[in-house]
Design a protein around this motif. Structure first.
Motif, mmCIF file in Angstrom:
data_model
loop_
_atom_site.group_PDB
_atom_site.id
_atom_site.type_symbol
_atom_site.label_atom_id
_atom_site.label_comp_id
_atom_site.label_asym_id
_atom_site.label_seq_id
_atom_site.Cartn_x
_atom_site.Cartn_y
_atom_site.Cartn_z
ATOM 1 N N GLN A 1 0.823 -1.212 0.000
ATOM 2 C CA GLN A 1 0.000 0.000 0.000
ATOM 3 C C GLN A 1 0.859 1.265 0.000
ATOM 4 O O GLN A 1 0.352 2.362 0.248
ATOM 5 C CB GLN A 1 -0.890 0.012 1.257
ATOM 6 N N ARG B 1 2.258 3.037 -2.380
ATOM 7 C CA ARG B 1 1.839 4.067 -3.328
ATOM 8 C C ARG B 1 0.567 4.761 -2.848
ATOM 9 O O ARG B 1 0.438 5.995 -2.946
ATOM 10 C CB ARG B 1 1.606 3.451 -4.711
ATOM 11 N N THR B 2 -0.376 3.997 -2.317
ATOM 12 C CA THR B 2 -1.607 4.593 -1.794
ATOM 13 C C THR B 2 -1.304 5.565 -0.658
ATOM 14 O O THR B 2 -1.885 6.658 -0.580
ATOM 15 C CB THR B 2 -2.552 3.489 -1.295
ATOM 16 N N VAL C 1 0.031 8.820 -2.025
ATOM 17 C CA VAL C 1 -1.032 9.645 -2.608
ATOM 18 C C VAL C 1 -1.896 10.257 -1.510
ATOM 19 O O VAL C 1 -2.248 11.442 -1.573
ATOM 20 C CB VAL C 1 -1.897 8.797 -3.570
ATOM 21 N N LEU C 2 -2.226 9.494 -0.467
ATOM 22 C CA LEU C 2 -3.015 10.028 0.632
ATOM 23 C C LEU C 2 -2.305 11.169 1.338
ATOM 24 O O LEU C 2 -2.954 12.073 1.876
ATOM 25 C CB LEU C 2 -3.335 8.910 1.638
ATOM 26 N N ALA D 1 -6.055 12.665 -3.711
ATOM 27 C CA ALA D 1 -6.169 11.207 -3.714
ATOM 28 C C ALA D 1 -7.447 10.758 -4.419
ATOM 29 O O ALA D 1 -7.436 9.812 -5.208
ATOM 30 C CB ALA D 1 -6.140 10.679 -2.283
ATOM 31 N N VAL E 1 -8.119 6.979 -5.832
ATOM 32 C CA VAL E 1 -7.907 6.186 -4.625
ATOM 33 C C VAL E 1 -9.214 6.092 -3.845
ATOM 34 O O VAL E 1 -9.817 7.130 -3.518
ATOM 35 C CB VAL E 1 -6.817 6.815 -3.733
ATOM 36 N N SER F 1 -9.387 2.389 1.627
ATOM 37 C CA SER F 1 -7.935 2.422 1.820
ATOM 38 C C SER F 1 -7.585 2.748 3.267
ATOM 39 O O SER F 1 -6.694 2.126 3.859
ATOM 40 C CB SER F 1 -7.294 3.456 0.886
ATOM 41 N N ARG F 2 -8.290 3.721 3.848
ATOM 42 C CA ARG F 2 -8.014 4.081 5.244
ATOM 43 C C ARG F 2 -8.318 2.927 6.177
ATOM 44 O O ARG F 2 -7.551 2.651 7.106
ATOM 45 C CB ARG F 2 -8.848 5.301 5.642
#
Length: 337
Positions: free
Chosen positions: A217, A219-220, A223-224, A231, A236, A241-242
């Motif tokens: 994760q 990359r995510t 971005v976040l 994002a 995203v 994701s969170r």
């Protein structure tokens, strides 16, 4: 701004391998000192023979039964805490957003204590630590819903929850029998002194699953760190994701807490130190994990040697260093004057 960020990312990329090599050499040096030193002096030759399965019974008990599992646990717990700290600091976009500050570590300790002192069904202390950390995270996210994880409100609510849970932990200790209370009090300081191979096995098995789940994760997370609007524009799924990242980081925190108790400072400082050493625009996950492992190994070695033959809980050493680090962080913060 894009050019500046790209340039900093390229520079950080060139620094990764030399920095990881230096940290690995430092960890090896600390590991050798940990295996050789102590009240029972073992020569390098005796340690090597024990590692090769040819040592004397006395050397094997000390080197293989006591020192080596403690060394391995320090590396694994440090990596777990630092990675969890990197995740939470990125999600909150705040250097204070580590699990030991915002209550998740304290929640894990509450869950483990509840299992030990009260007895909650057939749960193990490790499961209690994971559940306690997840519940603490759920409370913080519930109370800050609508504000986003990147708000200062998340940190403030977490600090308040940590204070409340610390009182709960003290109450649970008063409910316990004397022998259990003494062990629980020492565990609450954070200690690796009684760590054995079964604890290391549980740590290693858990981290084999949880660390890759965080690293994929990466990359995510990057971005976040740019903000929710950016994002979302990049596709995203913010909510999912969170949740995945928080649950994984809580699992890392609970695993480390169940093995060694609530150890402070590592999750707070390691990600920021890794970021500063690389001069990276975002917190680097792998470098943070390695930095945390080396930090905790160094702190545990200091806990063993500073007042020898008296051994300090490693949590007291990291707490003292963490207090100084926190003051430095606040003084250097923009607008602190």
């Amino acid at each position: 701004m894009v050019r500046t960020t790209t340039s900093r990312t390229t520079t950080a990329g060139r620094r990764v391998l030399p920095l990881l090599t230096a940290l690995a050499l430092l960890a090896a040096t600390l590991a050798v000192a940990s295996l050789l030193g102590g009240s029972y002096r073992a020569s390098p030759d005796a340690v090597l023979r024990s590692l090769l399965g040819e040592g004397t019974p006395a050397d094997d008990v000390v080197v293989l039964g006591l020192r080596l599992p403690r060394l391995c646990a320090a590396l694994l717990v440090g990596a777990a805490l630092a990675t969890a700290g990197a995740v939470f600091q990125t999600l909150t976009r705040n250097p204070l957003g580590s699990p030991d500050v915002i209550g998740f570590t304290t929640g894990s300790a509450t869950g483990a204590l509840a299992v030990v002192v009260i007895g909650v069904g057939a749960l193990s202390p490790a499961a209690g630590a994971w559940l306690g950390g997840a519940l603490a995270a759920g409370v913080v996210l519930l109370l800050t819903r609508g504000a986003g994880t990147g708000s200062d409100r998340t940190v403030l609510v977490g600090i308040a929850l940590a204070a409340a849970l610390a009182s709960v932990n003290d109450y649970l200790i008063t409910r316990a029998p004397l022998e259990v209370a003494q062990v629980a009090r020492t565990w609450l300081f954070g200690s690796l002194a009684v760590t054995r191979w079964p604890d290391v096995a549980v740590l290693a098995a858990s981290l084999t699953v949880l660390l890759p789940a965080v690293f994929v994760q990466a990359r995510t997370l990057r971005v976040l760190d740019l903000g929710d609007d950016v994002a979302a524009a990049l596709g995203v799924p913010l909510g999912r994701s969170r949740v995945v990242l928080v649950l994984t980081a809580v699992g890392l925190t609970g695993t480390a807490t169940a093995a060694a108790g609530p150890i402070g400072f590592v999750a707070l400082a390691a990600p920021q130190l890794a970021r500063r050493m690389l001069r990276a625009p975002t917190i680097p996950l792998v470098t943070s994990a390695v930095t945390g492992a080396v930090l905790l190994l160094a702190a545990d070695l200091a806990a063993q040697r500073l007042l020898a033959p008296l051994q300090l809980p490693v949590g007291l050493v990291t707490g003292a260093i963490g207090g100084a680090y926190l003051l430095w962080l606040v003084v250097r913060a923009p607008g602190s004057r």
